[in-house]
Enzyme design. Structure first.
Site, PDB file in Angstrom:
ATOM      1  N   ASN A 261      33.997 109.403  37.963  1.00  0.00           N
ATOM      2  CA  ASN A 261      35.246 110.151  37.766  1.00  0.00           C
ATOM      3  C   ASN A 261      35.294 111.381  38.670  1.00  0.00           C
ATOM      4  OD1 ASN A 261      35.608 108.552  35.276  1.00  0.00           O
ATOM      5  ND2 ASN A 261      33.900 109.809  34.595  1.00  0.00           N
ATOM      6  N   GLU A 294      26.940 107.869  42.676  1.00  0.00           N
ATOM      7  CA  GLU A 294      28.197 108.380  42.093  1.00  0.00           C
ATOM      8  C   GLU A 294      28.763 109.496  42.962  1.00  0.00           C
ATOM      9  OE1 GLU A 294      29.249 106.389  39.966  1.00  0.00           O
ATOM     10  OE2 GLU A 294      27.330 105.448  39.482  1.00  0.00           O
TER      11      GLU A 294
HETATM   12 ZN   LIG Z   1      29.639 102.426  41.987  1.00  0.00          ZN
END
Ligand SMILES: [Zn+2]
Length: 854
Positions: A261, A294
């Site tokens: 996110n 990430e």
């Molecule tokens: Zn990923």
């Protein structure tokens, strides 16, 4: 079930450039009000259709006026006769406290958090839940400040207002447009560590990592990894972080590893928390790799996102490639490569042979949740790696630069990526693109001949038929080779280093004085299976002399598989089994070779999984594979006993990654001698000051007599019962034990007070480990393994279809089982398929599996 096709893609009928979201967290529910700026993107009077799942609708307002002319049914909100531009306000109630699906907004421990990829946002509010609808978000979160002192969302905190005595309201703004799957909301009593990073242009970024109270002292390694990742992405790709704040939150209940996110990553705590006492060396590397992965998504995924979910590999294959490169730079490149390829071979290759075979870019699905696979991720990364190899480092970088220049802020396709690579490099990737649309692991069969000073390699490329219907045209890939004479002299000609395969049949001729030994597809240059009829002596030469360290490892792997295959033949014909003396001798030499780096030497002590062996059989016989594997390892341990003991002892004194790695690899082979190692393992188990040594000893003790083993299990639990992550290891280790009684133990363990059948980490540690890693006993001849896992799948599917579907992939070998085993498995597959209310995801997997054997 409705099948969705890539070819049916159409642009969104309505765009939503702005979203204002207000989430009011109450004691029993959360009330979500969303104000969407809706802009028509089509002609005619096409209605607006928004997704919404399990939402309790209170009101719908159009430009501030309540309307009643809408339809909410089958998870869709349909509104007709909209003007070209309007503000649509909906208010709904959701219940995060009882949402066990772990999609949308849900409770994990004492924290409320979101998981919106792929299609979770529809459980938060009504929205056009697809990645090509990109919006700028302002998100306000309100809650009881005693229960939820931290209220987090994407972007920058622009307002924090106390409401009365007890409540707090935080307003967050993300200046960059993003798809709704990247929206994140977190509310909880969280502790944090903070740091900062100064970008190459001099901006100071605040870094915050949040954990449960009392845990934040284990987040420092994650913080260091984050800073290293930020620096690496600037140095390697020129990519700088774009917000002023980067937050990571660790939660205990999470379906996957972590979620990227925008500005607010949410992580499975297993990939954040690490200190030497509770995490192994490989856990430390896992944290570093996932934090990097990430973070790298900020550009490959977030700023340039996917047009639709068929493009998943656009962000995942590329980001896995980037995190692999990062970890290679930070640790040992060859050891990392061997580990990545081993994962590909033991997860992706079986997938390619199984019922859910698909190309890295599938053309249809019932639910995208079933395509977060080793194929899309790991094979996807290999495809990017081949482009990197073909173009070379500099042109690949130019291609990446062009990709960002053209597409930042857009939702694009894999073709857009490949075009950027082609345009920046001038390299024609037309044929190469077949890797995106063809399934199956190509089999490259190589033959050689030697005549009049010419050594010829005849290469045949075969694309196997899979359960996925697609063309099987020849692929284009790099195929660098080396040539060695029988004494191990390197005779590789320059031309050998840049070979490319593009046709079904090809021949390559080299002038050599004698017959030579080829070292093929060096560095694992493509996700293929290379077949060449090596003699044992030839493999021993490569094991000793190959300068390509990947293929040197692969020679060890091939020798191991040959030895085990011979033992399988011996068992079948009732002959006495023994390992070829030449192989034992070459291992003795390796173990005393001071020039070999210790971590690398540990990879040469290759121990295959039972399923790796079964996969090489025409009809999978897990029991036989297990038996042969045990005979092989016990003999190897016996023959190398004094060498392995010496290796173990020589590396006791230094407490560092390399020494631990070789010492524990030696112990792991020696453990096949059972109680002979009880004393040293018990000593290490009692004295270990780090989790790596502790776990290595604990696993070895599982192979000792019952009293020794049971004592170790007890002592482990006593020591770690309050540590959630460490106890996962306790469950796994017992679930993969090689013994007829293991299923009884697992049944008892599932009633243990520390087991929680709603927590995905726990489910994976016990049921997942048994079904996925204990092949010999999952495939037991009485069918009880199948029945037990089927029961669990049915139970879990009623609340978490992600976990039930992934557990069902254990039935993947169905097609290749012998008649008797297949019949037992079929009974359970049918039982699951007939269960009422089965989820779409699980149903898709089960039906495909059943179909594989029609
Ligand atoms: Zn990923």
């Amino acid at each position: 079930m409705k099948e969705i096709f890539l070819k049916d893609y159409i642009e969104p009928n309505y765009l939503i450039p702005n979203v204002e979201l207000y989430i009011n967290i109450l004691e029993k529910e959360a009330v979500v009000t969303s104000m969407l700026t809706i802009v028509k993107n089509c002609s005619g009077d096409t209605p607006l259709v928004l997704d919404g799942k399990e939402l309790k609708l209170h009101s719908v307002l159009l430009d501030g006026k309540e309307i009643f002319d809408f339809d909410y049914s089958d998870d869709k909100l349909t509104i007709k006769n909209l003007p070209n531009k309007a503000v649509l306000t909906t208010t709904v109630s959701i219940d995060p406290y009882n949402n066990k699906s772990m999609e949308g907004f849900y409770k994990s421990g004492n924290i409320l958090c979101t998981q919106n990829e792929a299609e979770g946002f529809r459980r938060v509010t009504f929205f056009s839940d697809r990645p090509d609808v990109m919006s700028k978000y302002t998100i306000t979160v309100e809650g009881d400040k005693k229960v939820f002192p931290k209220l987090l969302s994407n972007g920058n905190l622009v307002e924090s207002t106390p409401i009365g005595e007890n409540r707090l309201r935080n307003k967050w703004e993300d200046p960059f447009a993003k798809p709704c799957y990247l929206v994140a909301i977190v509310a909880g009593d969280l502790e944090s560590i903070t740091d900062s990073f100064t970008t190459k242009s001099g901006r100071v970024i605040d870094l915050e990592i949040y954990t449960d109270p009392g845990q934040s002292n284990k987040a420092y390694h994650a913080m260091e990894s984050l800073k290293k990742s930020m620096k690496w992405d600037e140095d390697t790709f020129g990519l700088e972080y774009d917000l002023d704040l980067y937050m990571v939150v660790a939660v205990d209940s999470f379906n996957a590893g972590a979620m990227e996110n925008k500005g607010l990553n949410i992580f499975n705590s297993a990939y954040v928390l690490a200190d030497p006492k509770t995490a192994t060396d490989s856990d430390f590397e896992g944290v570093e790799g996932v934090i990097a992965h990430e973070y790298f998504h900020n550009w490959t995924g977030n700023r340039v996102t996917c047009r639709d979910w068929f493009q998943l590999t656009l962000k995942e294959g590329l980001t896995v490639f980037r995190d692999q490169e990062f970890s290679s730079d930070k640790t040992d490149r060859t050891v990392k490569r061997i580990s990545d390829v081993s994962i590909l071979r033991s997860h992706q290759y079986p997938e390619d042979k199984g019922p859910n075979s698909h190309p890295i870019k599938p053309e249809s699905y019932f639910t995208i949740d079933n395509f977060y696979t080793a194929t899309v991720y790991e094979k996807g990364a290999e495809v990017i790696r081949m482009i990197f190899t073909l173009l070379g480092k500099e042109k690949f970088r130019a291609g990446m630069d062009l990709y960002f220049k053209r597409h930042t802020g857009e939702a694009v396709t894999t073709e857009d990526f490949v075009s950027a690579m082609e345009d920046a490099s001038g390299f024609d990737l037309t044929q190469f693109k077949r890797w995106y649309s063809q399934a199956g692991t190509p089999v490259i069969s190589v033959d050689s001949s030697y005549n009049n000073g010419e050594f010829t390699l005849k290469v045949k490329q075969e694309i196997p038929k899979t359960s996925y219907n697609c063309p099987r045209e020849p692929l284009f890939f790099p195929f660098p080779i080396g040539l060695y004479d029988k004494d191990g002299r390197d005779l590789t000609p320059e031309a050998g280093k840049n070979l490319i395969i593009s046709k079904e049949y090809e021949e390559f001729t080299f002038k050599t004085e004698n017959r030579v030994i080829p070292s093929l597809a060096q560095g694992f240059s493509a996700p293929i299976e290379v077949r060449y009829n090596y003699s044992t002596d030839e493999l021993i030469t490569l094991l000793t002399a190959d300068k390509d360290k990947f293929n040197k490892f692969d020679a060890a792997r091939r020798l191991t598989m040959i030895s085990i295959d011979t033992i399988i033949g011996d068992i079948r014909t009732n002959r006495e089994c023994s390992i070829d003396k030449r192989i034992i001798e070459s291992y003795k030499k390796l173990l005393t070779d001071p020039t070999l780096e210790k971590r690398y030497l540990a990879t040469l002590l290759y121990i295959p999984e039972v399923k790796d062996i079964a996969l090489t059989m025409e009809e999978y016989d897990f029991k036989l594979a297990n038996r042969a594997r045990n005979i092989y390892l016990k003999q190897l341990a016996t023959e190398l006993k004094s060498n392995l003991f010496r290796l173990f002892e020589d590396n006791l004194a230094i407490d560092a990654v390399a020494e631990r790695s070789i010492k524990n690899s030696a112990l792991s082979i020696l453990s096949f001698l059972g109680d002979d190692i009880a004393e040293i393992a018990q000593k290490q188990f009692a004295l270990a000051e780090n989790m790596t040594d502790y776990m290595a000893a604990f696993m070895s003790l599982q192979k000792c007599s019952d009293t020794v083993r049971i004592e170790a299990n007890k002592s482990f639990k006593e020591k770690w019962k309050d540590n959630f992550l460490v106890m996962n290891k306790w469950f796994i280790t017992q679930a993969i034990r090689d013994d007829e009684t293991v299923l009884d133990d697992i049944k008892k363990l599932s009633l243990d007070e520390l087991f929680d059948n709603t927590n995905p980490n726990r489910i994976r540690s016990l049921f997942g480990a048994f079904a996925g890693r204990n092949s010999a006993h999952f495939h037991s001849e009485d069918g009880q393994g199948y029945k037990f896992i089927a029961d669990k799948i049915i139970d879990i599917d009623s609340y978490n279809s992600h976990v039930s579907s992934s557990l069902a992939s254990a039935f993947q070998p169905y097609k290749y089982l012998g008649e008797k085993q297949a019949k037992l498995m079929k009974e359970q597959l049918i039982r699951i398929s007939q269960k009422e209310g089965i989820s779409t995801g699980l149903n898709e997997i089960i039906l495909k599996t059943l179909k594989a054997r029609d």
